[in-house]
Design an enzyme around this catalytic site. Structure first.
Site, short mmCIF file in Angstrom:
data_model
loop_
_atom_site.label_atom_id
_atom_site.label_comp_id
_atom_site.label_asym_id
_atom_site.label_seq_id
_atom_site.Cartn_x
_atom_site.Cartn_y
_atom_site.Cartn_z
CG HIS A 16 98.38 -48.34 -15.66
ND1 HIS A 16 98.18 -47.41 -14.78
CD2 HIS A 16 97.58 -48.14 -16.84
CE1 HIS A 16 97.35 -46.49 -15.46
NE2 HIS A 16 96.97 -46.88 -16.53
CG ASP A 55 95.21 -50.70 -24.27
OD1 ASP A 55 94.18 -50.29 -24.66
OD2 ASP A 55 96.22 -49.60 -23.80
N1 ACO Z 1 106.93 -55.93 -20.28
C1 ACO Z 1 107.98 -56.13 -19.61
N2 ACO Z 1 108.60 -55.39 -18.57
C2 ACO Z 1 107.69 -54.30 -18.06
C3 ACO Z 1 106.57 -53.96 -18.88
C4 ACO Z 1 106.07 -54.81 -19.83
N3 ACO Z 1 105.03 -54.67 -20.28
N4 ACO Z 1 106.01 -52.83 -17.96
C5 ACO Z 1 106.93 -52.49 -17.17
N5 ACO Z 1 107.77 -53.36 -17.02
C6 ACO Z 1 109.09 -53.42 -16.24
C7 ACO Z 1 110.28 -52.25 -16.88
O1 ACO Z 1 111.23 -52.92 -17.48
C8 ACO Z 1 110.75 -52.15 -15.25
O2 ACO Z 1 111.59 -53.03 -15.06
P1 ACO Z 1 112.98 -52.64 -14.24
O3 ACO Z 1 112.41 -52.22 -12.77
O4 ACO Z 1 113.77 -54.05 -14.07
O5 ACO Z 1 114.01 -51.88 -14.87
C9 ACO Z 1 109.63 -52.05 -14.54
O6 ACO Z 1 108.64 -53.14 -15.22
C10 ACO Z 1 108.93 -50.78 -14.20
O7 ACO Z 1 108.54 -50.32 -15.53
P2 ACO Z 1 108.56 -48.69 -16.03
O8 ACO Z 1 108.77 -48.58 -17.42
O9 ACO Z 1 109.55 -48.01 -14.93
O10 ACO Z 1 106.98 -48.33 -15.50
P3 ACO Z 1 106.14 -47.05 -16.11
O11 ACO Z 1 105.26 -46.88 -15.00
O12 ACO Z 1 107.12 -45.92 -16.54
O13 ACO Z 1 105.49 -47.59 -17.46
C11 ACO Z 1 103.88 -48.50 -18.82
C12 ACO Z 1 104.22 -47.75 -17.62
C13 ACO Z 1 104.60 -47.44 -20.06
C14 ACO Z 1 102.54 -48.83 -19.25
C15 ACO Z 1 104.81 -49.82 -18.89
O14 ACO Z 1 104.34 -50.72 -18.17
C16 ACO Z 1 104.68 -50.40 -20.58
O15 ACO Z 1 105.36 -50.03 -21.26
N6 ACO Z 1 103.77 -51.55 -20.87
C17 ACO Z 1 103.64 -51.97 -22.17
C18 ACO Z 1 102.41 -50.93 -23.02
C19 ACO Z 1 101.05 -50.80 -22.42
O16 ACO Z 1 100.82 -51.68 -22.14
N7 ACO Z 1 100.67 -49.70 -22.51
C20 ACO Z 1 99.31 -49.33 -22.01
C21 ACO Z 1 99.12 -48.49 -20.82
S1 ACO Z 1 97.47 -48.48 -20.39
C22 ACO Z 1 96.89 -47.31 -21.28
O17 ACO Z 1 97.56 -46.04 -21.52
C23 ACO Z 1 95.39 -47.43 -21.69
#
Ligand code: ACO
Length: 438
Positions: free
Chosen positions: A315, A373
């Site tokens: 998140h 979720d």
């Molecule tokens: N699985 C694997 N790796 C992940 C995940 C994941 N679900 N989420 C983040 N990471 C990793 C990224 O690859 C990144 O790694 P790095 O530093 O080595 O490059 C690091 O964690 C940071 O991730 P970001 O993408 O920079 O974080 P951001 O804040 O932009 O994204 C998000 C947040 C979009 C929610 C992300 O965690 C994600 O895609 N999660 C899966 C989708 C999801 O569950 N969305 C629901 C969100 S809650 C809602 O809307 C109700």
């Protein structure tokens, strides 16, 4: 300053431009909680620079007194009340009243609010023909975007955003009509008759009735299912300046009508990185299939060259447990128990996946925890809701958050049209060569 505007801290931040030696000082503004913000509105005038912050990682886009999240502590407050207490003591319509008006209703206020919402649940009859323009296999979120936006073509008496009474009526209409719009989207996909709302039912019951009832037989609403639905609606009601809410605010900042703005919010919510994640979680669990495949998928999630992500994990704001995920997990167990579903392989798979991820250095070091979720899809499935409707449920619940934030923005004396700047990296000016010479 407006009454509830963040307070100056008597502290400043001075920025020195090393290339010119020029200095400029900017005020620090403190809110009720959370880190103070640097007011950089005069940055360009003083130093000639814009800021660069793709994804708004460190940018406050507005001032708001509706919802507060402490992502490190895993705290979520609506108008100051912890989400756990709202779930325990209130129903969804009380939370709607709170988000819209700033206070919890007393019994008389609640009765009046419930009656207003109940009396706005019906859709204009001609909207039925609008539905018929969609293919039967249309994703219900596509129908939601279209029909919510189309409300502006049907309710002209609540699109003048400069009139507080019209704003209020539009807010009530959106909260009241979304379950009907959603129920009809589902019925259309099944080829079943649209169900009209029933005024003697509560909000969650009525929604279930329009989803699962049919004109040929009695549909008994299971009180356990209705209670779970009400709780799920509360858990999704608002979440400060997330992507869809910011979309609603940005759309509304130009003066667009509220129905069009909510339609834009629904479109943003649809994406798998946002509200579409609940559908994606269930698809992912089905794809993983059984516990023996978990390691392979964890490996994929950790591979920077693989686009696969663990859906329902991570998140932007929470770097600790999402408090909604904890309640959702508990609700999931309760609902399955009460419905007598003792053996749910997807739940067992989800619990094991969560356990393994939470012990894995990759997820631990990046502070990736289950979000709201992760468990909601399993409950939805137990309630008999089809996967394509998961994000629709989220949209129904979030409508009150969107409309409250939209209303707050319109009433903010500092409100301006949202217009971010950019870092241009394209071509420098050049001459056009006529096509015959290219
Ligand atoms: N699985 C694997 N790796 C992940 C995940 C994941 N679900 N989420 C983040 N990471 C990793 C990224 O690859 C990144 O790694 P790095 O530093 O080595 O490059 C690091 O964690 C940071 O991730 P970001 O993408 O920079 O974080 P951001 O804040 O932009 O994204 C998000 C947040 C979009 C929610 C992300 O965690 C994600 O895609 N999660 C899966 C989708 C999801 O569950 N969305 C629901 C969100 S809650 C809602 O809307 C109700």
């Amino acid at each position: 300053m407006s009454q509830d505007q963040g307070q100056g801290t008597n502290k400043n931040v001075t920025i020195t431009d090393n290339s010119t030696g020029k200095q400029a000082t900017f005020p620090l503004i403190a809110g009720t909680d959370g880190p103070p913000v640097i007011d950089i509105r005069k940055l360009h005038a003083e130093l000639g620079y814009f800021t660069y912050d793709p994804g708004f990682i460190a940018t406050g886009s507005c001032e708001s007194d509706i919802t507060f999240i402490d992502g490190d502590q895993g705290i979520l407050l609506h108008r100051g009340y912890p989400i756990e207490q709202l779930v325990e003591h209130c129903n969804f319509l009380e939370v709607c009243y709170l988000l819209l008006n700033g206070q919890l209703p007393n019994p008389e206020e609640f009765q009046e609010f419930e009656s207003v919402i109940t009396n706005h649940t019906l859709l204009h009859e001609q909207l039925q023909y609008f539905y018929r323009g969609f293919r039967r296999d249309a994703h219900p979120m596509a129908i939601m975007c279209g029909v919510a936006g189309a409300l502006s073509a049907f309710y002209h008496d609540s699109t003048d955003i400069s009139d507080p009474q019209q704003r209020l009526i539009a807010s009530h209409r959106m909260i009241a009509k979304m379950p009907t719009i959603a129920g009809w989207a589902y019925k259309y996909s099944l080829g079943q008759p649209f169900m009209y709302p029933k005024n003697e039912l509560g909000y969650a019951e009525n929604f279930l009735w329009m989803l699962f009832g049919n004109p040929c037989e009695n549909y008994e609403i299971n009180p356990i299912v209705a209670k779970a639905m009400d709780r799920i609606l509360i858990l999704h009601a608002d979440h400060e300046q997330n992507a869809s809410t910011s979309t609603v605010r940005l759309s509304g900042s130009s003066g667009a009508n509220p129905f069009a703005c909510i339609s834009a919010g629904i479109a943003s919510l649809w994406g798998p990185a946002h509200g579409g994640a609940n559908e994606a979680v269930l698809n992912m669990l089905r794809e993983i299939g059984n516990k023996s495949n978990i390691d392979e998928y964890i490996k994929k999630a950790k591979d920077p060259n693989d686009p696969f992500r663990l859906m329902g994990f991570g998140h932007r704001v929470y770097k600790n447990f999402d408090p909604r995920a904890k309640i959702m997990q508990q609700t999931c167990h309760e609902v399955l128990n009460e419905l007598g579903i003792t053996d749910e392989p997807l739940l067992e798979l989800a619990i094991e996946l969560e356990r393994i991820a939470l012990e894995d250095e990759y997820f631990v070091s990046r502070k990736l925890y289950p979000n709201v979720d992760f468990y909601s899809g399993i409950i939805f499935q137990a309630l008999g809701i089809p996967t394509t409707m998961f994000t629709v449920l989220f949209a129904v619940a979030r409508t009150v958050g969107w409309i409250s934030q939209w209303k707050e923005m319109i009433e903010d004396p500092n409100q301006k049209i949202g217009r971010p700047r950019q870092l241009y990296t394209g071509q420098a000016p050049r001459f056009v060569t006529p096509i015959s010479e290219r």
